[in-house]
Design an enzyme around this catalytic site. Structure first.
Site, mmCIF file in Angstrom:
data_model
loop_
_atom_site.group_PDB
_atom_site.id
_atom_site.type_symbol
_atom_site.label_atom_id
_atom_site.label_comp_id
_atom_site.label_asym_id
_atom_site.label_seq_id
_atom_site.Cartn_x
_atom_site.Cartn_y
_atom_site.Cartn_z
ATOM 1 N N TYR A 92 -2.586 -2.960 48.629
ATOM 2 C CA TYR A 92 -3.972 -2.547 48.887
ATOM 3 C C TYR A 92 -4.762 -3.672 49.549
ATOM 4 O O TYR A 92 -5.357 -3.493 50.612
ATOM 5 C CB TYR A 92 -4.608 -2.144 47.560
ATOM 6 C CG TYR A 92 -6.020 -1.594 47.665
ATOM 7 C CD1 TYR A 92 -6.263 -0.305 48.132
ATOM 8 C CD2 TYR A 92 -7.116 -2.359 47.256
ATOM 9 C CE1 TYR A 92 -7.551 0.206 48.207
ATOM 10 C CE2 TYR A 92 -8.405 -1.858 47.328
ATOM 11 C CZ TYR A 92 -8.617 -0.582 47.799
ATOM 12 O OH TYR A 92 -9.897 -0.088 47.868
ATOM 13 N N SER A 128 -14.435 5.464 34.806
ATOM 14 C CA SER A 128 -13.937 6.795 34.433
ATOM 15 C C SER A 128 -13.128 6.712 33.135
ATOM 16 O O SER A 128 -13.287 7.551 32.240
ATOM 17 C CB SER A 128 -13.131 7.411 35.570
ATOM 18 O OG SER A 128 -12.276 6.464 36.156
ATOM 19 N N ASN A 129 -12.275 5.700 33.006
ATOM 20 C CA ASN A 129 -11.497 5.560 31.768
ATOM 21 C C ASN A 129 -12.408 5.489 30.550
ATOM 22 O O ASN A 129 -12.220 6.226 29.573
ATOM 23 C CB ASN A 129 -10.673 4.269 31.805
ATOM 24 C CG ASN A 129 -9.253 4.506 32.274
ATOM 25 O OD1 ASN A 129 -8.940 5.560 32.806
ATOM 26 N ND2 ASN A 129 -8.398 3.512 32.088
ATOM 27 N N GLU A 133 -3.861 -6.575 51.022
ATOM 28 C CA GLU A 133 -3.409 -7.025 52.345
ATOM 29 C C GLU A 133 -3.477 -5.894 53.363
ATOM 30 O O GLU A 133 -3.729 -6.132 54.549
ATOM 31 C CB GLU A 133 -1.987 -7.605 52.276
ATOM 32 C CG GLU A 133 -1.869 -8.848 51.398
ATOM 33 C CD GLU A 133 -2.506 -10.107 52.012
ATOM 34 O OE1 GLU A 133 -3.335 -9.993 52.936
ATOM 35 O OE2 GLU A 133 -2.170 -11.211 51.553
ATOM 36 N N ASP A 191 -5.390 -9.511 38.186
ATOM 37 C CA ASP A 191 -6.694 -8.889 37.939
ATOM 38 C C ASP A 191 -7.800 -9.936 38.179
ATOM 39 O O ASP A 191 -7.840 -10.964 37.497
ATOM 40 C CB ASP A 191 -6.727 -8.412 36.480
ATOM 41 C CG ASP A 191 -7.782 -7.366 36.221
ATOM 42 O OD1 ASP A 191 -7.441 -6.170 36.201
ATOM 43 O OD2 ASP A 191 -8.950 -7.738 36.025
ATOM 44 N N ASN A 229 -17.092 -2.460 43.529
ATOM 45 C CA ASN A 229 -16.853 -1.355 42.587
ATOM 46 C C ASN A 229 -17.997 -0.338 42.571
ATOM 47 O O ASN A 229 -19.139 -0.690 42.261
ATOM 48 C CB ASN A 229 -16.681 -1.896 41.168
ATOM 49 C CG ASN A 229 -15.474 -2.798 41.054
ATOM 50 O OD1 ASN A 229 -15.402 -3.840 41.697
ATOM 51 N ND2 ASN A 229 -14.511 -2.403 40.240
#
Ligand code: NAD
Ligand code: UDP
Ligand code: UDP
Length: 320
Positions: A150, A194-195, A152, A278, A179
């Site tokens: 994603y 959403s989670n 690169e 992360d 975000n």
């Protein structure tokens, strides 16, 4: 700019996705003709159901890794899975979508003379060692990790946009999106907002990855789409990429607390391992957007979350 019937013909790739569907709403509302090209990988007809009968809207089931020949005045290139769970599902296809998709859409823009917008991302900054992130920062990205397809892919797409601009004079707009959340996020896409909302509404434990001390800055979708449209309308020499996002930064743990409060949930918090690569911190410097677009986010997290919670509450009640 060529206008058929006095209206602009606008192509939105990824138009059946979360952001794309809101963009289609906005463009139709302004009187444009909209072609939505989407392979429905992560998007859904549900997001654009209300538009299918609209006389100025057309849905094309199309994969942007293949050439597309349509006559348009403007292109918004959003096609690409955006959540880590989705883009890591088929990483090779993610790279192809970013890179071949960009080449095809740039080829289309070159042939038609259309202005073209790229939905880039804060991921081009990777796990940043400059905070907040300004557009002049080159980033700190792992080229071979699980997020690289994603990160690169999007970086290469930016390169292509700027090379088509320098080499062929294409009229480009590159937005680095931070975000963003809101109604029509996919309930199972694994993204944090959403989670947490779905878990809280179901009374399930809220999954905090790592210690929850990592930060993100969350922008409400309506604000972001307004930034897209302002950027696209900007005339004259267009400055390089522009960050779009909300600079208010929150830890993931504090987001969990806020979601629990706003949903009146009894969910507990559970810790899960932090995914690799992360990023620890993320906050946009939006000085350039403020100055050039006279844009800044208006909807703050509490209000935006309340609207998003209403959406998911309804969705879960419908049992979808
Ligand atoms: P999304 O997954 O909801 O939307 C992406 C859309 O692209 C989906 O409708 C999907 O079916 C479509 N798509 C994927 N591959 C395709 C292909 N090969 N051909 C045609 N269509 C394809 O995600 P989103 O949040 O709406 O993101 C839209 C764009 O914005 C993406 O390019 C993403 O990288 C970028 N972005 C989003 C965020 C965010 O926080 N939402 C942040 C940074 C960048
Ligand atoms: N392309 C497209 N639609 C068009 C024009 C081009 O999808 O209307 C694609 C085509 O597949 C081409 C790519 O865009 O390979 C890049 O186009 P460009 O003109 O830059 O390169 P070339 O055609 O010379 O490969
Ligand atoms: N995250 C989390 N619990 C979840 C989903 C995500 O703690 O159920 C964390 C994730 O590790 C990251 C942050 O929330 O630090 C944002 O994750 P998301 O996938 O939404 O976006 P990105 O990492 O691409 O910014």
């Amino acid at each position: 700019m060529r206008k058929y019937n006095g209206r602009s013909q606008v192509l939105v790739t990824g138009g059946a996705g979360f952001l794309g569907s809101h963009l289609c709403d906005r463009l139709l509302g302004e009187g444009h003709d909209v072609i939505c090209a989407d392979n429905l990988f992560t998007g859904s007809k549900r997001n654009i159901e209300h538009l299918l009968a609209h006389p100025r809207f057309e849905l094309m089931r199309h994969d942007v890794t293949f050439p597309l020949y349509v006559e348009v005045d403007e292109i918004y290139n959003l096609a690409c899975p955006a959540s880590p769970v989705h883009y890591q599902h088929d990483p090779v296809q993610t790279v192809k979508t970013s890179v071949h998709g960009a080449i095809n859409m740039l080829g289309l823009a070159k042939r038609t003379g259309a202005r073209i917008f790229q939905a880039s991302t804060s991921e081009v900054y990777g796990d940043p060692d400059v905070h907040p992130q300004t557009e002049s920062y080159w980033g700190r990205v792992n080229p071979i990790g699980v997020r690289s397809c994603y990160d690169e892919g999007k970086r290469c797409a930016e390169t292509l946009f700027f090379d088509y601009h320098r080499q062929y004079g294409l009229d480009i707009r590159v937005a680095r999106i931070f975000n963003t959340y809101g109604p029509r996020m996919h309930p199972n896409d694994g993204r944090v907002v959403s989670n947490f909302i779905v878990q809280a509404l179901r009374g399930e434990p809220i999954t905090i990855y790592g210690e929850g001390e990592q930060t993100r800055s969350f922008c409400y979708v309506d604000d972001l789409i307004d930034g897209f449209v302002r950027y696209m309308r900007l005339e004259g020499p267009v400055p390089g990429p522009i960050n779009l996002g909300n600079p208010n930064e929150f830890t993931i743990a504090s987001l969990a607390q806020l979601v629990i409060e706003l949903t009146n949930s009894r969910s507990s918090l559970v810790k899960r391992p932090l995914p690799s690569d992360d990023p620890m911190q993320r906050q946009p410097d939006i000085a350039r957007a403020r100055e050039t677009l006279q844009w800044e986010p208006r909807v703050q997290l509490r209000e935006g979350l309340a609207r998003t919670i209403d959406y998911f509450d309804q969705l879960l009640r419908e049992g979808s």
